[in-house]
Design an enzyme around this catalytic site. Structure first.
Site, short mmCIF file in Angstrom:
data_model
loop_
_atom_site.label_atom_id
_atom_site.label_comp_id
_atom_site.label_asym_id
_atom_site.label_seq_id
_atom_site.Cartn_x
_atom_site.Cartn_y
_atom_site.Cartn_z
N ARG A 164 0.82 -1.21 0.00
CA ARG A 164 0.00 0.00 0.00
C ARG A 164 0.86 1.27 0.00
NH1 ARG A 164 -2.70 -3.99 2.65
NH2 ARG A 164 -1.35 -3.62 4.44
N GLU A 195 5.74 -10.44 15.35
CA GLU A 195 5.27 -11.08 16.58
C GLU A 195 5.66 -12.56 16.55
OE1 GLU A 195 1.25 -10.12 17.28
OE2 GLU A 195 1.25 -10.94 19.32
P1 5GP Z 1 4.23 -2.41 11.47
O1 5GP Z 1 5.52 -2.94 10.91
O2 5GP Z 1 4.30 -0.93 11.78
O3 5GP Z 1 3.72 -3.20 12.64
O4 5GP Z 1 3.10 -2.63 10.37
C1 5GP Z 1 3.02 -1.75 9.31
C2 5GP Z 1 2.94 -2.48 8.02
O5 5GP Z 1 1.92 -3.45 8.05
C3 5GP Z 1 2.60 -1.52 6.91
O6 5GP Z 1 3.28 -1.91 5.72
C4 5GP Z 1 1.10 -1.65 6.76
O7 5GP Z 1 0.73 -1.60 5.40
C5 5GP Z 1 0.78 -3.00 7.36
N1 5GP Z 1 -0.31 -2.94 8.34
C6 5GP Z 1 -0.26 -3.30 9.65
N2 5GP Z 1 -1.46 -3.16 10.22
C7 5GP Z 1 -2.27 -2.68 9.27
C8 5GP Z 1 -3.67 -2.33 9.26
O8 5GP Z 1 -4.42 -2.42 10.24
N3 5GP Z 1 -4.16 -1.85 8.08
C9 5GP Z 1 -3.38 -1.73 6.98
N4 5GP Z 1 -3.96 -1.25 5.87
N5 5GP Z 1 -2.09 -2.07 6.95
C10 5GP Z 1 -1.54 -2.54 8.08
#
Ligand code: 5GP
Length: 176
Positions: free
Chosen positions: A63, A100
């Site tokens: 995205r 995780e």
């Molecule tokens: P992080 O590494 O910060 O835990 O997760 C961020 C990454 O996972 C981003 O690339 C994001 O696109 C995706 N991601 C994690 N949770 C969500 C969510 O609830 N909605 C969306 N659209 N993407 C998420």
């Protein structure tokens, strides 16, 4: 802001996706709304302009591509895809980070990243920050300057911002 309120109405909460117990923010209704999609892109580009401009926009699969590529064209700069492991033809550099359960790897092609380039890193959601922190590390180890990070949505309870080494972070809206 009015834009943040409009975005909030166009982001759908999905329970138990992609795994049981996980709450997912689905941004696709926002992307399908032409004026809001355009306003999000222009807002993220305006923040980068206000911060002194950048030489390149990097987007994180998948995205981050959807948001990052139009931000790059709005700024009149190029776009660098940061992809999951094994998707880019070499030469590539990679950085791994813990999830995780297990780990993940992000990669980029340094041949498309001029030394010293000021880069804006774009993704849709800042959650735990692991993905963005790995992407920022990757850019810096490759000789780029991470001028800032821009997200549509920050899930503040997950504490991702603290993992971004004090780099400038812009978001359009936050949720707890
Ligand atoms: P992080 O590494 O910060 O835990 O997760 C961020 C990454 O996972 C981003 O690339 C994001 O696109 C995706 N991601 C994690 N949770 C969500 C969510 O609830 N909605 C969306 N659209 N993407 C998420």
């Amino acid at each position: 802001t009015e834009l943040a309120a409009r975005c909030a109405r166009l982001i759908r909460d999905v329970a138990d996706f992609p795994l049981a117990g996980v709450g997912f923010k689905d941004i696709n209704p926002l992307l399908a709304d032409a004026p809001t999609f355009a306003d999000v892109v222009e807002h993220l580009a305006a923040l980068a302009r206000a911060a002194g401009g950048v030489d390149l926009v990097a987007g994180i699969e998948a995205r981050g591509f959807i948001l990052g590529a139009p931000v790059a064209t709005a700024l009149g700069v190029g776009f660098l895809p940061i992809r999951k492991e094994g998707k880019l033809p070499g030469p590539t550099v990679s950085a791994s980070y813990d999830l995780e359960y297990g780990s993940a790897t992000v990669e980029l092609q340094p041949g498309n990243l001029p030394a010293g380039a000021r880069v804006l890193l774009v993704d849709d959601v800042l959650a735990t920050g692991g993905t963005a922190a790995a992407a920022a590390t990757l850019l810096r180890t490759t000789g780029a300057v991470v001028a800032g990070l821009a997200f549509l949505l920050e899930i503040t309870s997950l504490g991702g911002r603290a993992r971004l080494d004090g780099l400038p972070v812009d978001v359009i809206l936050t949720v707890p």
